[in-house]
Design a protein around this motif. Structure first.
Motif, PDB file in Angstrom:
ATOM      1  N   LYS A  18     -18.369  53.418 -33.497  1.00  0.00           N
ATOM      2  CA  LYS A  18     -18.068  54.812 -33.833  1.00  0.00           C
ATOM      3  C   LYS A  18     -16.974  55.368 -32.913  1.00  0.00           C
ATOM      4  O   LYS A  18     -16.089  56.094 -33.364  1.00  0.00           O
ATOM      5  CB  LYS A  18     -19.328  55.683 -33.742  1.00  0.00           C
ATOM      6  CG  LYS A  18     -20.359  55.407 -34.810  1.00  0.00           C
ATOM      7  CD  LYS A  18     -19.826  55.603 -36.205  1.00  0.00           C
ATOM      8  CE  LYS A  18     -19.668  57.048 -36.563  1.00  0.00           C
ATOM      9  NZ  LYS A  18     -19.214  57.262 -37.942  1.00  0.00           N
ATOM     10  N   ARG A  19     -17.028  55.039 -31.626  1.00  0.00           N
ATOM     11  CA  ARG A  19     -15.981  55.499 -30.697  1.00  0.00           C
ATOM     12  C   ARG A  19     -14.621  54.950 -31.113  1.00  0.00           C
ATOM     13  O   ARG A  19     -13.624  55.670 -31.126  1.00  0.00           O
ATOM     14  CB  ARG A  19     -16.294  55.069 -29.260  1.00  0.00           C
ATOM     15  CG  ARG A  19     -17.311  55.913 -28.558  1.00  0.00           C
ATOM     16  CD  ARG A  19     -17.355  55.635 -27.064  1.00  0.00           C
ATOM     17  NE  ARG A  19     -17.467  54.241 -26.709  1.00  0.00           N
ATOM     18  CZ  ARG A  19     -18.617  53.573 -26.596  1.00  0.00           C
ATOM     19  NH1 ARG A  19     -19.765  54.193 -26.818  1.00  0.00           N
ATOM     20  NH2 ARG A  19     -18.633  52.308 -26.250  1.00  0.00           N
ATOM     21  N   ILE A  20     -14.576  53.674 -31.441  1.00  0.00           N
ATOM     22  CA  ILE A  20     -13.317  53.055 -31.869  1.00  0.00           C
ATOM     23  C   ILE A  20     -12.807  53.716 -33.146  1.00  0.00           C
ATOM     24  O   ILE A  20     -11.621  54.013 -33.278  1.00  0.00           O
ATOM     25  CB  ILE A  20     -13.510  51.534 -32.052  1.00  0.00           C
ATOM     26  CG1 ILE A  20     -13.714  50.869 -30.686  1.00  0.00           C
ATOM     27  CG2 ILE A  20     -12.333  50.913 -32.791  1.00  0.00           C
ATOM     28  CD1 ILE A  20     -14.153  49.423 -30.772  1.00  0.00           C
ATOM     29  N   ALA A  69     -23.860  48.685 -29.904  1.00  0.00           N
ATOM     30  CA  ALA A  69     -22.764  48.179 -30.746  1.00  0.00           C
ATOM     31  C   ALA A  69     -22.331  49.242 -31.754  1.00  0.00           C
ATOM     32  O   ALA A  69     -21.138  49.420 -32.017  1.00  0.00           O
ATOM     33  CB  ALA A  69     -23.193  46.909 -31.464  1.00  0.00           C
ATOM     34  N   TYR A  70     -23.295  49.958 -32.336  1.00  0.00           N
ATOM     35  CA  TYR A  70     -22.986  51.022 -33.287  1.00  0.00           C
ATOM     36  C   TYR A  70     -22.196  52.143 -32.605  1.00  0.00           C
ATOM     37  O   TYR A  70     -21.187  52.614 -33.130  1.00  0.00           O
ATOM     38  CB  TYR A  70     -24.274  51.581 -33.891  1.00  0.00           C
ATOM     39  CG  TYR A  70     -24.065  52.806 -34.742  1.00  0.00           C
ATOM     40  CD1 TYR A  70     -23.529  52.696 -36.019  1.00  0.00           C
ATOM     41  CD2 TYR A  70     -24.388  54.072 -34.271  1.00  0.00           C
ATOM     42  CE1 TYR A  70     -23.310  53.827 -36.798  1.00  0.00           C
ATOM     43  CE2 TYR A  70     -24.178  55.198 -35.041  1.00  0.00           C
ATOM     44  CZ  TYR A  70     -23.643  55.074 -36.304  1.00  0.00           C
ATOM     45  OH  TYR A  70     -23.429  56.184 -37.068  1.00  0.00           O
ATOM     46  N   ALA A  71     -22.622  52.545 -31.418  1.00  0.00           N
ATOM     47  CA  ALA A  71     -21.936  53.618 -30.691  1.00  0.00           C
ATOM     48  C   ALA A  71     -20.508  53.201 -30.350  1.00  0.00           C
ATOM     49  O   ALA A  71     -19.569  54.004 -30.466  1.00  0.00           O
ATOM     50  CB  ALA A  71     -22.709  53.976 -29.422  1.00  0.00           C
ATOM     51  N   GLN A 122     -33.189  44.098 -28.452  1.00  0.00           N
ATOM     52  CA  GLN A 122     -32.325  43.931 -29.624  1.00  0.00           C
ATOM     53  C   GLN A 122     -31.942  45.282 -30.227  1.00  0.00           C
ATOM     54  O   GLN A 122     -30.795  45.494 -30.622  1.00  0.00           O
ATOM     55  CB  GLN A 122     -33.001  43.047 -30.660  1.00  0.00           C
ATOM     56  CG  GLN A 122     -33.091  41.604 -30.222  1.00  0.00           C
ATOM     57  CD  GLN A 122     -33.856  40.736 -31.221  1.00  0.00           C
ATOM     58  OE1 GLN A 122     -34.344  41.233 -32.227  1.00  0.00           O
ATOM     59  NE2 GLN A 122     -33.951  39.453 -30.925  1.00  0.00           N
ATOM     60  N   VAL A 123     -32.891  46.198 -30.302  1.00  0.00           N
ATOM     61  CA  VAL A 123     -32.599  47.521 -30.845  1.00  0.00           C
ATOM     62  C   VAL A 123     -31.603  48.249 -29.946  1.00  0.00           C
ATOM     63  O   VAL A 123     -30.652  48.887 -30.432  1.00  0.00           O
ATOM     64  CB  VAL A 123     -33.899  48.342 -31.026  1.00  0.00           C
ATOM     65  CG1 VAL A 123     -33.595  49.799 -31.332  1.00  0.00           C
ATOM     66  CG2 VAL A 123     -34.751  47.735 -32.113  1.00  0.00           C
ATOM     67  N   GLN A 124     -31.770  48.154 -28.638  1.00  0.00           N
ATOM     68  CA  GLN A 124     -30.820  48.781 -27.720  1.00  0.00           C
ATOM     69  C   GLN A 124     -29.426  48.184 -27.891  1.00  0.00           C
ATOM     70  O   GLN A 124     -28.420  48.899 -27.866  1.00  0.00           O
ATOM     71  CB  GLN A 124     -31.289  48.621 -26.273  1.00  0.00           C
ATOM     72  CG  GLN A 124     -32.468  49.497 -25.921  1.00  0.00           C
ATOM     73  CD  GLN A 124     -33.011  49.194 -24.527  1.00  0.00           C
ATOM     74  OE1 GLN A 124     -32.893  48.076 -24.016  1.00  0.00           O
ATOM     75  NE2 GLN A 124     -33.616  50.203 -23.921  1.00  0.00           N
ATOM     76  N   GLY A 125     -29.357  46.875 -28.087  1.00  0.00           N
ATOM     77  CA  GLY A 125     -28.068  46.222 -28.307  1.00  0.00           C
ATOM     78  C   GLY A 125     -27.408  46.692 -29.591  1.00  0.00           C
ATOM     79  O   GLY A 125     -26.188  46.927 -29.636  1.00  0.00           O
TER      80      GLY A 125
END
Length: 136
Positions: free
Chosen positions: A41-43, A36-38, A29-32
């Motif tokens: 940020k890219r978008i 999602a956060y990364a 879950q933490v990796q997910g």
């Protein structure tokens, strides 16, 4: 992961087994969340850069010129790349604006009117493609 399993997809992680303990589930879950956060940020950075370039008048190299304009390469134009107006196409753009903006015509109605009028597309056709009339 549960959705993939329900669809019959087997997920295999190479660095450690999944679902063996509550800690494994937490790690997944933490990796997910981090992924999602990364992605967000890219978008965000992409949108910010695109907005900045548009405000600065920078022409995007990989995009084609919109109808009513032609692309002028930086080497051909003796300066930065830019769009130059095409008078014949610009008249068509003004007409489409009048139909949609003033007469409140739908894209379908504009498409039919352009085709009936025999207006010439950029490739030289007299039959318009509906997706190009309302396209980006």
């Amino acid at each position: 992961m549960d959705e993939l399993r329900r669809a019959g997809v087997a997920v295999l992680c190479l660095n450690r087994a999944l679902g063996q303990s509550p800690e494994d589930d937490l790690l997944l879950q933490v990796q997910g969340l981090i992924a999602a956060y990364a992605r967000a940020k890219r978008i965000e950075r992409h949108r910010r850069g695109t907005r900045h370039a548009a405000r600065a008048g920078v022409v995007h190299v990989l995009s084609g010129a919109p109808y009513g304009y032609r692309a002028v390469a930086k080497y051909a134009g003796g300066g930065p790349a830019r769009y130059a107006g095409v008078p014949d196409e610009a008249r068509g753009v003004r007409q489409v604006f009048a139909w949609v903006g003033r007469e409140r015509q739908t894209i379908g109605a504009v498409w039919r009117r352009l085709t009936r009028a025999g207006a010439v597309t950029r490739p030289g056709k007299t039959v318009w493609d509906r997706s190009r009339v309302g396209g980006r």
